[in-house]
Design a protein around this motif. Structure first.
Motif, mmCIF file in Angstrom:
data_model
loop_
_atom_site.group_PDB
_atom_site.id
_atom_site.type_symbol
_atom_site.label_atom_id
_atom_site.label_comp_id
_atom_site.label_asym_id
_atom_site.label_seq_id
_atom_site.Cartn_x
_atom_site.Cartn_y
_atom_site.Cartn_z
ATOM 1 N N THR A 107 88.980 38.108 12.060
ATOM 2 C CA THR A 107 90.307 38.685 11.837
ATOM 3 C C THR A 107 91.069 38.674 13.159
ATOM 4 O O THR A 107 90.573 39.188 14.173
ATOM 5 N N ILE A 108 92.264 38.081 13.146
ATOM 6 C CA ILE A 108 93.112 38.021 14.338
ATOM 7 C C ILE A 108 94.143 39.142 14.247
ATOM 8 O O ILE A 108 94.915 39.218 13.289
ATOM 9 N N VAL A 109 94.149 40.023 15.245
ATOM 10 C CA VAL A 109 95.093 41.142 15.273
ATOM 11 C C VAL A 109 96.114 40.884 16.378
ATOM 12 O O VAL A 109 95.754 40.738 17.553
ATOM 13 N N VAL A 132 86.924 41.165 20.606
ATOM 14 C CA VAL A 132 87.348 40.490 21.842
ATOM 15 C C VAL A 132 88.834 40.729 22.045
ATOM 16 O O VAL A 132 89.629 40.624 21.111
ATOM 17 N N GLU A 133 89.183 41.039 23.266
ATOM 18 C CA GLU A 133 90.585 41.202 23.650
ATOM 19 C C GLU A 133 91.005 39.957 24.431
ATOM 20 O O GLU A 133 90.515 39.710 25.530
ATOM 21 N N GLN A 144 84.689 30.866 26.017
ATOM 22 C CA GLN A 144 83.736 29.846 25.606
ATOM 23 C C GLN A 144 82.843 30.350 24.476
ATOM 24 O O GLN A 144 82.496 29.615 23.556
ATOM 25 N N ARG A 145 82.501 31.636 24.552
ATOM 26 C CA ARG A 145 81.694 32.218 23.481
ATOM 27 C C ARG A 145 82.435 32.162 22.154
ATOM 28 O O ARG A 145 81.839 31.933 21.100
ATOM 29 N N ILE A 146 83.744 32.377 22.211
ATOM 30 C CA ILE A 146 84.532 32.343 20.985
ATOM 31 C C ILE A 146 84.552 30.934 20.414
ATOM 32 O O ILE A 146 84.476 30.730 19.195
ATOM 33 N N ILE A 156 89.583 39.510 16.943
ATOM 34 C CA ILE A 156 90.156 39.055 18.211
ATOM 35 C C ILE A 156 91.559 39.645 18.312
ATOM 36 O O ILE A 156 92.388 39.452 17.412
ATOM 37 N N TYR A 157 91.811 40.373 19.383
ATOM 38 C CA TYR A 157 93.128 40.971 19.628
ATOM 39 C C TYR A 157 93.914 40.098 20.608
ATOM 40 O O TYR A 157 93.394 39.706 21.661
#
Length: 568
Positions: A107-109, A132-133, A144-146, A156-157
């Motif tokens: 989910t992208i916030v 993750v921010e 890179q982890r993403i 992910i924010y």
């Protein structure tokens, strides 16, 4: 309002910080009841409750939260209009932790303010949520982890700037979409999409592309401040497809509203009020300009109060340190511009004081909404005088980034705010909620505003205004026959015989009835107009611009138009 702006040309006392706040009038659409029984048949019902209790440690949902969450998991676009404390963020955070859902993955916030982002991320990490921010401080290793196919966070924010710049955020999301592990988008503080020109950060405009570039990904928009006009703009800008709309009442019954005249030397009065009513409490004092913030905080501190100033030019690390101290109670009072507040979740704010008049009623509602989030009584005190209105309009007139229409819109907001302050008769709460399309009875205020309290035991003075009302309706009928796209402000100016350029440009000076209310007090005309609106005799309607999706609000005759011959 994707940002706080300073006026580089302003004098020391005019370094006003502005954020966009919406305008209101007509009623909002509300989805069907979100009680558990309505959604109990959903395949996602059980998991939603399981995550609520096990991860968020909450026993139950607020009104309409469950409906919004189930609809989101089912793949619908969703819009949530919940007041401060109504639980907006849970509506997109909880689905991100569910294994079920029509769409699966990350989910992208998208959040407009770093303080708001950091606050939510910190809380989620405290709940052991994988989040993750995507910020300037995000390390390459985390990025890179993403990108690593073996691991994806729940959320992910990002900020709108990160979305619009070429530093990897958008390419990362596109890659997630290509791999079919992009589940949903959430746009927090979505009312900030509703702008009136170049006064606000343009990065938010890029969010128009979400639907075209990721067509089947559900989008949720959430905000505490959205009038019907702004609601239409949010849905248009994001190109939402038949969204499920959920709204809670904007009423905050625990807040007490008081409007007071503002004399010279106002700071000693504010200090005396705090010492008498809230000597040990935490609160906020809002000022219009940076310079005022610094002066007021310094005077308070010099006189023994625990106060510090906050505005957009304060160093970011100092801002964070200040907010942390205020949250802990080490600093009792923050004296701030409207740069402060969004994303700062402190439940026990016992007072919000406005040293200066807010730029709009919507801004006032949002700023006062930062008080009493714990449900306990809190005070909202506003000091005002007419002289400030001239200062506001002068600032707008000097803004070269605004065209005439945008300037007129901002002036309407300010005029409406000053009319609200000037009204010493009607229930404050009723007036606020009417702007959000809510019906509210004065007796339900329970004397929690200054007007209701002052008239609680008084004998009401009545005045027959039938003739004025009929003249107003006749003028409305004639305006509708002769003119197009007339705003409330210009309509009232025409009724009272103004020779303003906007009135002449609309042709109102040639309409029968122009100036028929010249001898009527402005406050009476304003109250009558609002009464006609509440009875559907006069209506507001929105016209959305096809390209920008922004809306302008105009007046027309309502059901009474079919009976116009009876009054003419």
């Amino acid at each position: 309002m994707w940002a706080v702006l300073d006026n580089p040309e302003a004098d020391d006392d005019d370094d006003i910080e502005i954020v966009e706040t919406p305008q209101a009038v007509v009623s909002a659409a509300t989805a069907s009841s979100s009680t558990a029984s309505v959604y109990a048949q959903s395949r996602y019902y059980a998991e939603a409750f399981d995550v609520l209790k096990k991860v968020f440690k909450l026993p139950s949902f607020h009104d309409h939260q469950l409906g919004a969450i189930i609809s989101y998991l089912e793949g619908h676009d969703v819009v949530c209009y919940f007041p401060t404390g109504g639980g907006k963020s849970l509506c997109f955070q909880l689905p991100a932790l569910c294994q079920g859902g029509k769409t699966k993955g990350v989910t992208i916030v998208i959040v407009p303010l770093r303080a708001l982002m950091e606050d939510q991320v910190t809380k989620l990490r405290g709940l052991n949520v994988d989040v993750v921010e995507f910020s300037p401080e995000t390390t390459q290793a985390v990025k890179q982890r993403i990108f690593d196919q073996r691991w994806y966070p729940n959320l992910i924010y990002i900020t709108p700037e990160k979305w619009s710049t070429g530093d990897g955020a958008k390419s990362l999301i596109t890659e997630l979409y290509r791999r079919k592990v992009l589940a949903r988008f959430a746009v927090d503080e979505a009312h900030l999409l509703s702008t009136w020109g170049k006064t606000f950060r343009s990065e938010g405009v890029c969010l128009r592309d979400l639907r075209t570039e990721y067509p089947e990904i559900p989008i949720m928009a959430v905000t505490a401040t959205a009038t019907p006009q702004v609601q239409q703009e949010i849905m248009g800008i994001l190109n939402l497809h038949e969204p499920k709309v959920f709204s809670q009442s904007a009423n905050r019954p625990n807040l007490r509203y008081t409007i007071l005249p503002k004399p010279k030397g106002i700071v000693p009065l504010i200090m005396a009020y705090i010492r008498e009513k809230h000597p040990q409490d935490v609160g906020i004092v809002y000022c219009l300009s940076r310079k005022s913030c610094e002066k007021v905080a310094e005077e308070m501190s010099r006189n023994g109060l625990s106060a510090r100033h906050y505005h957009a030019q304060v160093d970011k690390e100092e801002q964070k340190s200040l907010v942390d101290a205020w949250r802990r109670g080490d600093c009792k009072i923050i004296v701030a511009t409207i740069a402060f507040g969004m994303g700062v979740d402190k439940p026990d704010v016992r007072f919000v004081i406005h040293h200066d008049v807010p730029m709009s009623i919507a801004g006032y509602l949002q700023e006062t909404g930062r008080a009493g989030r714990d449900g306990k009584v809190a005070d909202c005190v506003l000091y005002w005088n007419w002289a400030e209105k001239k200062k506001f309009t002068s600032f707008i007139d000097k803004d070269e980034d605004l065209d005439d229409e945008q300037k007129a819109k901002q002036k309407e907001d300010i005029t409406e705010m000053f009319e609200y302050c000037h009204n010493q008769v009607d229930c404050r709460r009723l007036l606020l909620l009417r702007k959000y399309g809510e019906n509210f009875e004065r007796e339900d205020c329970q004397a929690t505003c200054d007007n209701c309290l002052s008239h609680k035991d008084d004998t009401t003075i009545t005045q027959d205004v039938t003739d004025i009302a009929l003249s107003l309706v006749k003028f409305a009928v004639n305006v509708e026959r002769s003119c197009t796209l007339v705003s409330k402000s210009n309509f009232i100016l025409g009724f009272r015989g103004s020779n303003a350029k906007s009135v002449r440009d609309k042709g109102l000076v040639d309409v029968d009835g122009y100036g028929s209310g010249k001898q009527v007090e402005q406050q009476i005309v304003d109250r009558l107009y609002d009464e006609l609106i509440s009875r559907d005799i006069v209506e507001s309607y929105l016209v959305q611009q096809p390209r920008t999706k922004y809306s302008n609000q105009y007046m027309k005759v309502g059901f009474f138009s079919s009976l116009e011959l009876l009054v003419i």
